[in-house]
Design a protein around this motif. Structure first.
Motif, PDB file in Angstrom:
ATOM      1  N   VAL A 157      30.920 -20.877  17.142  1.00 53.57           N
ATOM      2  CA  VAL A 157      30.262 -21.759  18.097  1.00 53.57           C
ATOM      3  C   VAL A 157      31.309 -22.741  18.626  1.00 53.57           C
ATOM      4  N   ILE A 158      31.358 -22.911  19.941  1.00 50.39           N
ATOM      5  CA  ILE A 158      32.257 -23.880  20.567  1.00 50.39           C
ATOM      6  C   ILE A 158      31.504 -25.204  20.688  1.00 50.39           C
ATOM      7  N   ALA A 159      32.086 -26.275  20.153  1.00 48.37           N
ATOM      8  CA  ALA A 159      31.436 -27.584  20.163  1.00 48.37           C
ATOM      9  C   ALA A 159      32.102 -28.507  21.170  1.00 48.37           C
ATOM     10  N   ASP A 160      31.308 -29.038  22.089  1.00 51.01           N
ATOM     11  CA  ASP A 160      31.701 -30.043  23.078  1.00 51.01           C
ATOM     12  C   ASP A 160      32.519 -29.464  24.221  1.00 51.01           C
ATOM     13  N   ARG A 161      33.656 -28.876  23.957  1.00 50.69           N
ATOM     14  CA  ARG A 161      34.537 -28.419  25.027  1.00 50.69           C
ATOM     15  C   ARG A 161      34.203 -26.985  25.434  1.00 50.69           C
ATOM     16  N   TYR A 162      34.151 -26.772  26.735  1.00 49.58           N
ATOM     17  CA  TYR A 162      33.763 -25.479  27.254  1.00 49.58           C
ATOM     18  C   TYR A 162      34.947 -24.510  27.299  1.00 49.58           C
ATOM     19  N   LEU A 163      34.615 -23.216  27.293  1.00 47.62           N
ATOM     20  CA  LEU A 163      35.555 -22.187  27.700  1.00 47.62           C
ATOM     21  C   LEU A 163      35.272 -21.868  29.164  1.00 47.62           C
ATOM     22  N   ASP A 164      36.212 -21.199  29.825  1.00 47.65           N
ATOM     23  CA  ASP A 164      35.969 -20.808  31.216  1.00 47.65           C
ATOM     24  C   ASP A 164      34.758 -19.890  31.307  1.00 47.65           C
ATOM     25  N   SER A 165      34.628 -19.003  30.327  1.00 50.37           N
ATOM     26  CA  SER A 165      33.481 -18.094  30.279  1.00 50.37           C
ATOM     27  C   SER A 165      32.536 -18.556  29.175  1.00 50.37           C
ATOM     28  N   ASN A 166      31.969 -19.750  29.351  1.00 47.60           N
ATOM     29  CA  ASN A 166      31.231 -20.385  28.256  1.00 47.60           C
ATOM     30  C   ASN A 166      29.964 -19.640  27.862  1.00 47.60           C
ATOM     31  N   THR A 167      29.470 -18.716  28.686  1.00 45.00           N
ATOM     32  CA  THR A 167      28.245 -18.007  28.319  1.00 45.00           C
ATOM     33  C   THR A 167      28.520 -16.831  27.385  1.00 45.00           C
ATOM     34  N   LEU A 168      29.796 -16.477  27.151  1.00 45.21           N
ATOM     35  CA  LEU A 168      30.128 -15.334  26.316  1.00 45.21           C
ATOM     36  C   LEU A 168      30.325 -15.713  24.859  1.00 45.21           C
ATOM     37  N   ILE A 169      30.494 -16.993  24.592  1.00 45.01           N
ATOM     38  CA  ILE A 169      30.543 -17.507  23.219  1.00 45.01           C
ATOM     39  C   ILE A 169      29.595 -18.700  23.172  1.00 45.01           C
ATOM     40  N   ASP A 170      28.807 -18.785  22.115  1.00 39.57           N
ATOM     41  CA  ASP A 170      27.858 -19.894  21.999  1.00 39.57           C
ATOM     42  C   ASP A 170      28.578 -21.218  22.159  1.00 39.57           C
ATOM     43  N   THR A 171      28.039 -22.069  23.024  1.00 37.02           N
ATOM     44  CA  THR A 171      28.648 -23.370  23.317  1.00 37.02           C
ATOM     45  C   THR A 171      27.580 -24.451  23.305  1.00 37.02           C
ATOM     46  N   ILE A 172      27.852 -25.524  22.577  1.00 34.15           N
ATOM     47  CA  ILE A 172      26.977 -26.696  22.540  1.00 34.15           C
ATOM     48  C   ILE A 172      27.770 -27.870  23.099  1.00 34.15           C
ATOM     49  N   SER A 173      27.275 -28.487  24.164  1.00 29.90           N
ATOM     50  CA  SER A 173      27.999 -29.593  24.782  1.00 29.90           C
ATOM     51  C   SER A 173      27.001 -30.612  25.321  1.00 29.90           C
ATOM     52  N   SER A 174      27.502 -31.570  26.085  1.00 29.76           N
ATOM     53  CA  SER A 174      26.658 -32.578  26.731  1.00 29.76           C
ATOM     54  C   SER A 174      26.507 -32.231  28.207  1.00 29.76           C
ATOM     55  N   THR A 175      25.590 -32.914  28.874  1.00 28.70           N
ATOM     56  CA  THR A 175      25.384 -32.695  30.305  1.00 28.70           C
ATOM     57  C   THR A 175      26.481 -33.437  31.083  1.00 28.70           C
ATOM     58  N   ASN A 176      27.698 -32.955  30.967  1.00 34.57           N
ATOM     59  CA  ASN A 176      28.857 -33.666  31.493  1.00 34.57           C
ATOM     60  C   ASN A 176      28.838 -33.815  33.005  1.00 34.57           C
ATOM     61  N   TYR A 177      28.533 -32.744  33.706  1.00 30.23           N
ATOM     62  CA  TYR A 177      28.536 -32.810  35.175  1.00 30.23           C
ATOM     63  C   TYR A 177      27.440 -33.740  35.673  1.00 30.23           C
ATOM     64  N   ARG A 178      26.216 -33.490  35.243  1.00 32.09           N
ATOM     65  CA  ARG A 178      25.082 -34.281  35.732  1.00 32.09           C
ATOM     66  C   ARG A 178      25.234 -35.751  35.366  1.00 32.09           C
ATOM     67  N   SER A 179      25.693 -36.035  34.159  1.00 26.80           N
ATOM     68  CA  SER A 179      25.824 -37.420  33.712  1.00 26.80           C
ATOM     69  C   SER A 179      26.852 -38.180  34.543  1.00 26.80           C
ATOM     70  N   THR A 180      27.968 -37.529  34.836  1.00 25.47           N
ATOM     71  CA  THR A 180      28.995 -38.155  35.669  1.00 25.47           C
ATOM     72  C   THR A 180      28.467 -38.412  37.078  1.00 25.47           C
ATOM     73  N   PHE A 181      27.819 -37.413  37.643  1.00 25.46           N
ATOM     74  CA  PHE A 181      27.287 -37.530  39.001  1.00 25.46           C
ATOM     75  C   PHE A 181      26.288 -38.685  39.090  1.00 25.46           C
ATOM     76  N   GLU A 182      25.391 -38.773  38.107  1.00 26.07           N
ATOM     77  CA  GLU A 182      24.369 -39.827  38.117  1.00 26.07           C
ATOM     78  C   GLU A 182      24.989 -41.208  37.923  1.00 26.07           C
ATOM     79  N   CYS A 183      26.078 -41.289  37.163  1.00 27.47           N
ATOM     80  CA  CYS A 183      26.749 -42.574  36.970  1.00 27.47           C
ATOM     81  C   CYS A 183      27.364 -43.061  38.283  1.00 27.47           C
ATOM     82  N   ILE A 184      27.971 -42.164  39.034  1.00 23.38           N
ATOM     83  CA  ILE A 184      28.552 -42.542  40.321  1.00 23.38           C
ATOM     84  C   ILE A 184      27.453 -42.976  41.288  1.00 23.38           C
TER      85      ILE A 184
END
Length: 351
Positions: A152-179
């Protein structure tokens, strides 16, 4: 004249699979003794190709475990950050509740050390891996997974993040909403401060969100509104950047967005040295909401990640993969964040 000998080409599991006319998964299963999942004809064909090509399974491919050891490995990219502390706590608690032990290894954001650490953990017969990856090891991580090791990949994504289980935060949406929030507050300009992006996909995604958000809310912004600071840079680099920003906008309200808690901490220190008051001279916000963000006057607006839950969810998912008899489709899970609004983004300066 003696000609130098050519280095023999390394035979890979892909070569065996291609020549045998089967999948990599089938070859991996054969190597690890799981012949009950294939016909006798396929098993014989795979063995014939292995003999013909002289294939020798890698250390990774030999570590598929037929019996669980009750131990998992956890790779931490940077153990010195507050982020890592919460992540480790989440992993440890879930392991304890499930009678598992966990071996932690710090790689100091070094891809080579990450590979060495994973190989060492596999030699220790761990049942699976949680990897807070340093980046640039995607092919190797896929090799680990394809060999049958749950990962399992924790926090940091791979380029092909759907091919290995990945748990992260809503990084894109959170940044966009902060701006967007900074626009609501009345700021005229927002600048992005971060370490070099390198292979860190989390930083890349946050920067992409910043660019998209500023294009919508601050259309005058361009790539000059981004400052990439070298790792372990001196304060001089930050001082020069902040002086340039202030001289370019003497009568406007300007906010700084920090890509992570380490960058925010460096900025806070330099603000103090330069006599810059947050919320009066410059606005301040960004990732992460570590405990000191609320305590430092006047209180820093920060995106709070549930890093404990990130570690806990990664561990639960890994244990699910370990205990499952069937192949489970990899998934990307993004845990919601919360924008903690404080006085560092309250505009007090009069134009």
């Amino acid at each position: 004249m003696n000609r130098p000998k050519k280095t023999p080409t390394k035979i890979t599991i892909n070569d065996v699979a291609k020549k045998a006319g089967v999948s990599k998964t089938t070859v991996s299963r054969y190597i690890n003794g799981r012949t009950d999942m294939m016909s006798d004809e396929v098993a014989i064909r795979v063995q014939d190709v292995i003999d013909e090509l002289g294939f020798r399974p890698s250390r990774v491919a030999q570590n598929l475990k037929l019996k669980n050891t009750g131990i998992i490995g956890c790779i931490i990219a940077d153990i010195t950050s507050d982020f890592a502390g919460y992540l480790v706590e989440g992993v440890s608690d879930i392991c304890t509740k499930n009678d598992y032990q966990v071996l932690f290894v710090n790689t100091s954001n070094n891809p080579r050390k990450e590979v060495e650490a994973i190989q060492s953990l596999l030699d220790s017969k761990v049942d699976g891996l949680i990897v807070n990856t340093a980046g640039n090891n995607e092919e190797f991580l896929h090799e680990v997974r394809d060999s049958g090791v749950p990962i399992v990949i924790a926090d940091r994504y791979l380029d092909s993040n759907t091919l290995i289980d990945t748990i992260s935060s809503t990084n894109y949406r959170s940044t966009f909403e902060c701006i967007a929030y900074l626009k609501e507050q009345g700021y005229d300009h927002v600048y992005f401060f971060g370490q070099q992006l390198g292979n860190n996909r989390t930083r890349v995604i946050r920067h992409e969100a910043f660019l998209d958000a500023t294009q919508e809310y601050f259309p005058k912004a361009d790539h000059s509104y981004t400052y990439f600071i070298r790792d372990h840079a001196t304060d001089y680099e930050l001082v020069a950047a902040l002086e340039e920003i202030r001289s370019n906008h003497p009568n406007e309200n300007v906010a700084i967005f920090a890509v992570n808690g380490m960058m925010m901490m460096d900025l806070v220190i330099v603000f103090k040295k330069m006599g810059i008051k947050m919320g009066e001279d410059l606005g301040m916000c960004g990732f992460d909401d570590w405990r000191w963000a609320e305590l430092i006057e006047p209180g820093i607006t920060a995106i709070r990640q549930d890093t404990y839950q990130l570690g806990a969810r990664s561990t639960r998912r890994l244990l699910q993969l370990i205990q499952s008899k069937a192949n489970i489709q990899p998934q990307l899970v993004e845990i919601p964040t919360k924008l903690m609004k404080r006085a560092s983004t309250d505009i007090k300066k009069l134009k």
